[in-house]
Design an enzyme around this catalytic site. Sequence first.
Site, mmCIF file in Angstrom:
data_model
loop_
_atom_site.group_PDB
_atom_site.id
_atom_site.type_symbol
_atom_site.label_atom_id
_atom_site.label_comp_id
_atom_site.label_asym_id
_atom_site.label_seq_id
_atom_site.Cartn_x
_atom_site.Cartn_y
_atom_site.Cartn_z
ATOM 1 N N HIS A 37 0.838 -1.204 0.000
ATOM 2 C CA HIS A 37 0.000 0.000 0.000
ATOM 3 C C HIS A 37 0.877 1.260 0.000
ATOM 4 O O HIS A 37 0.562 2.243 -0.676
ATOM 5 C CB HIS A 37 -0.915 0.014 1.228
ATOM 6 N N ASP A 150 -3.628 -7.588 -7.657
ATOM 7 C CA ASP A 150 -5.003 -7.971 -7.978
ATOM 8 C C ASP A 150 -5.208 -7.700 -9.466
ATOM 9 O O ASP A 150 -5.896 -6.749 -9.855
ATOM 10 C CB ASP A 150 -5.975 -7.195 -7.107
ATOM 11 N N GLN A 153 -8.731 -7.534 -11.013
ATOM 12 C CA GLN A 153 -9.402 -6.326 -10.521
ATOM 13 C C GLN A 153 -8.911 -5.097 -11.290
ATOM 14 O O GLN A 153 -9.715 -4.279 -11.757
ATOM 15 C CB GLN A 153 -9.108 -6.172 -9.026
ATOM 16 N N SER A 185 0.361 -9.126 1.528
ATOM 17 C CA SER A 185 -1.101 -9.120 1.563
ATOM 18 C C SER A 185 -1.539 -8.881 2.992
ATOM 19 O O SER A 185 -0.881 -9.350 3.933
ATOM 20 C CB SER A 185 -1.633 -10.473 1.081
HETATM 21 P P1 AMP Z 1 -6.492 -4.189 -0.475
HETATM 22 O O1 AMP Z 1 -6.344 -3.316 0.728
HETATM 23 O O2 AMP Z 1 -5.955 -5.561 -0.301
HETATM 24 O O3 AMP Z 1 -7.868 -4.138 -1.070
HETATM 25 O O4 AMP Z 1 -5.543 -3.550 -1.575
HETATM 26 C C1 AMP Z 1 -5.599 -2.183 -1.886
HETATM 27 C C2 AMP Z 1 -4.727 -1.938 -3.082
HETATM 28 O O5 AMP Z 1 -3.386 -2.327 -2.780
HETATM 29 C C3 AMP Z 1 -5.140 -2.744 -4.323
HETATM 30 O O6 AMP Z 1 -4.997 -1.924 -5.475
HETATM 31 C C4 AMP Z 1 -4.154 -3.873 -4.313
HETATM 32 O O7 AMP Z 1 -3.920 -4.419 -5.604
HETATM 33 C C5 AMP Z 1 -2.911 -3.195 -3.775
HETATM 34 N N1 AMP Z 1 -1.983 -4.184 -3.206
HETATM 35 C C6 AMP Z 1 -2.262 -5.173 -2.335
HETATM 36 N N2 AMP Z 1 -1.151 -5.917 -2.088
HETATM 37 C C7 AMP Z 1 -0.149 -5.375 -2.835
HETATM 38 C C8 AMP Z 1 1.234 -5.689 -3.030
HETATM 39 N N3 AMP Z 1 1.816 -6.725 -2.403
HETATM 40 N N4 AMP Z 1 1.949 -4.916 -3.877
HETATM 41 C C9 AMP Z 1 1.374 -3.870 -4.519
HETATM 42 N N5 AMP Z 1 0.076 -3.512 -4.373
HETATM 43 C C10 AMP Z 1 -0.687 -4.258 -3.545
#
Ligand code: AMP
Length: 285
Positions: A37, A150, A153, A185
Site C-alpha cells: 500500500h 489484484d 481487478q 497481503s
Molecule cells: P487491499 O487493501 O488488499 O484491497 O488492496 C488495496 C490496493 O493495494 C489494491 O490496489 C491492491 O492491488 C494493492 N496491493 C495489495 N497488495 C499489494 C502488493 N503486495 N503490492 C502492490 N500492491 C498491492
Amino acid sequence: MDVTIAADRAGLVKARDALGPGSIALVPTMGALHEGHRSLIRLAREHADHVVVSVFVNPLQFGPGEDFSRYPRTFDADLAVCEEEGVGVVFAPSAEDMYLPDRQVEVSAGPMGGVAEGAFRPGHFDGVLTVVLKLFNLVRPDVAVFGQKDAQQLALIRRMVADLDVPVSIVGAPTVREPDGLALSSRNRYLSEADRRTALALSRALRAGVARAGTAGPAGILDAAQAVLEEAARFDPPLLLDYLILADPATFGPVGDDHRGEAILAVAAKVGATRLIDNMPLTLS
Ligand code: AMP
C-alpha cells in the site's frame, strides 16, 4: 500538513474541497496497510498534488462464508502510515454511510467478472466495481492507483473506466514481495510459520512458469507451475489449489495454445484457513 480524517461521505466532499488547487490521486484500500500500500501511495504522490486514501472493508465484495467479519482492521496504524506518507485525506466511512438502506443499482462486471477469480467468488467483482465507482464519484480524482497484485481487478477497473467513460486515469503498480517471494497481503498476518512455508509455493510456481516463457508455449508454462503446486499439495499444511490459469490480460479467459504476446499467470489457493492469490505477467514469444 496533517492528514484529515473523513468519517462519512459528507465529510469527504468537504475535506476534498479543502485540499485546495492541484490534482488529486486516489488510492482505494481495505486498510491493514503494508509496504505494498505504501508503494501505491508513493506512486500516487508522483502523479498528483494531493493523495486521498480510502480505508473501507467493502461488504459488497465478500461472499457468504468469506472472511469479511475477521478481515484485519488496524485503523490507528493505517492512519500513522498515511501521515508518514504525506496523504492529505483518509476516507474511512462506515458501511451504513456508504450504502443507502434502499439501494438497488450496482455495477455489473460482465463476463470478465465471472472467470478466473470471479468463478470462485461470484459477485465479488460487481461489489468491487460498485464501490470503486462510488469512490470515483465522491473523490473525483484525476488519477487512481491500483496494484497488479489484484491483476483481474485492475483489468476490470480499466474496462469499467473505458466502457462507462469514467473521467479518471488508472495507474497500475507492481507487486511488492517479501525477500523470499511471498506477495505482501493484508491476509498474510493470518499465516502461521508452517502456513507461510507452504504459501511460498505460490510465488515459486509462478516463477517456474515464467522461467519457461522464452522456450515453452502455454501448456509447458502451466505444467512447470503445476508441478510446484502439486508438490506443495503434499506439504503440512497442504496447499489447496483453487485455480492456476494463464490468462489473456484483455479478457482474463485462458489463452489459446497459439497465443503470442502478453499473458498473466495467476494462481489462487487456500493454506490453512487463509485464501491467497498471486500472479506474474509474462510474454509468449
Ligand atoms: P487491499 O487493501 O488488499 O484491497 O488492496 C488495496 C490496493 O493495494 C489494491 O490496489 C491492491 O492491488 C494493492 N496491493 C495489495 N497488495 C499489494 C502488493 N503486495 N503490492 C502492490 N500492491 C498491492
